[in-house]
Design a protein around this motif. Structure first.
Motif, PDB file in Angstrom:
ATOM      1  N   ALA A 101       0.784  -1.147  -0.016  1.00 21.01           N
ATOM      2  CA  ALA A 101       0.185   0.083   0.036  1.00 21.01           C
ATOM      3  C   ALA A 101       0.907   1.336   0.070  1.00 21.01           C
ATOM      4  O   ALA A 101       1.754   1.304   0.774  1.00 21.01           O
ATOM      5  CB  ALA A 101      -0.833   0.079   1.244  1.00 21.01           C
ATOM      6  N   THR A 119      -4.681   5.858   0.017  1.00 20.99           N
ATOM      7  CA  THR A 119      -4.165   4.735  -0.268  1.00 20.99           C
ATOM      8  C   THR A 119      -4.106   4.055  -1.671  1.00 20.99           C
ATOM      9  O   THR A 119      -5.507   4.089  -2.209  1.00 20.99           O
ATOM     10  CB  THR A 119      -4.665   4.069   0.719  1.00 20.99           C
ATOM     11  N   ARG A 121      -3.621   0.507  -2.886  1.00 20.38           N
ATOM     12  CA  ARG A 121      -2.966  -1.014  -2.480  1.00 20.38           C
ATOM     13  C   ARG A 121      -3.155  -1.666  -3.278  1.00 20.38           C
ATOM     14  O   ARG A 121      -4.274  -2.105  -4.167  1.00 20.38           O
ATOM     15  CB  ARG A 121      -4.126  -1.334  -1.173  1.00 20.38           C
ATOM     16  N   GLN A 167      -4.920   0.098   4.992  1.00 22.01           N
ATOM     17  CA  GLN A 167      -3.634  -0.129   4.735  1.00 22.01           C
ATOM     18  C   GLN A 167      -3.197  -1.629   5.434  1.00 22.01           C
ATOM     19  O   GLN A 167      -2.153  -2.197   5.037  1.00 22.01           O
ATOM     20  CB  GLN A 167      -2.666   0.924   5.416  1.00 22.01           C
TER      21      GLN A 167
END
Length: 262
Positions: A101, A119, A121, A167
């Motif tokens: 991430a 984020t 990811r 995350q």
């Protein structure tokens, strides 16, 4: 009775010293080029006076299961940073699946609202999950979520845990709510070159241990491990902080929700 009273007074004094040292020296730890961690067997109350020695090293007071929650409570995360978090999950034998991430954060927790977390990811399958979380305070906020190169997104209610969950990092603040009997080991260690508070927690019912390494200088989780039956079944590691200057928190349709200061 007098002995128990003395022990309580001593423990209280150690907590007070730990909290004062952490608050006084947090800035010094950021600038210091070297940190000398407590040697095994050293006194918990022993600290090195760097001015007297003429060097830039600092010996940090040792922590114990009785004091570590108070130490962690004094830490706070920085108001803005970017970094990369890697999660390895056991999938059988010695094989692990990697989950990465890339994270951007802007806004100090519990003091500056809204607080933004973006984020990107990448899952083991190669799918990329994008999310932007706007925390507006009091545990409320909005999660914007989309995948790969989609031009559409969905929005959901968010709470104080959503940013860490995006995350997949363990929330070390959970340690503060634990019974002290579940804390099996503590100390100061260097992890990936970063001076950290180390905490180990045991869950006897689920038969696993959770290990945390938290940076003493910025309060961020540096690494974590979940160990079951002697095997690391999940590990998390994070890179050092980077600047978020000029970062745009942008939805896939081009809408800029937020931009950090240039």
């Amino acid at each position: 009775m007098e002995k128990r009273k003395l022990n309580r007074i001593t423990a209280g004094f150690i907590v007070l010293v730990v909290m004062v040292l952490i608050l006084m020296f947090s800035n010094s730890l950021r600038r210091s080029s070297h940190i000398t961690l407590p040697e095994e067997g050293s006194s918990p109350g022993q600290a090195e006076d760097t001015n007297a020695s003429g060097g830039d090293a600092l010996t940090v007071i040792a922590v114990t299961p009785e004091t570590v929650q108070s130490v962690i409570e004094t830490l706070s995360r920085p108001s803005n940073y970017a970094r990369t978090v890697t999660i390895l999950t056991a999938v059988g034998g010695d094989a692990y699946a990697a989950d990465t991430a890339r994270v951007w954060v802007d806004g100090a927790p519990d003091t500056t609202w809204p607080r933004w977390t973006q984020t990107e990811r990448t899952r083991p399958t190669g799918q990329v999950e994008h999310s932007i979380i706007e925390e507006t305070g009091e545990g409320e906020g909005t999660l914007y979520l989309w995948y790969n190169n989609d031009r559409e997104y969905r929005s959901y209610p968010a709470d104080r845990w959503s940013a860490d969950l995006s995350q997949r990092i363990p929330t070390y603040e959970d340690v503060l709510a634990l019974e002290r009997d579940s804390i099996t080991d503590t100390g100061y260690e260097e992890k990936s070159g970063t001076p950290c508070i180390y905490v180990e927690v045991e869950d006897p019912e689920l038969h696993y241990r959770q290990r945390y390494w938290v940076s003493v200088s910025d309060g961020l989780l540096v690494a974590a491990e979940t160990v079951k039956d002697g095997q690391v079944v999940l590990s998390a590691s994070a890179s050092g902080m980077e600047s978020t200057e000029g970062t745009a928190f942008t939805l896939p349709d081009g809408t800029v929700l937020h931009r950090t200061s240039d």
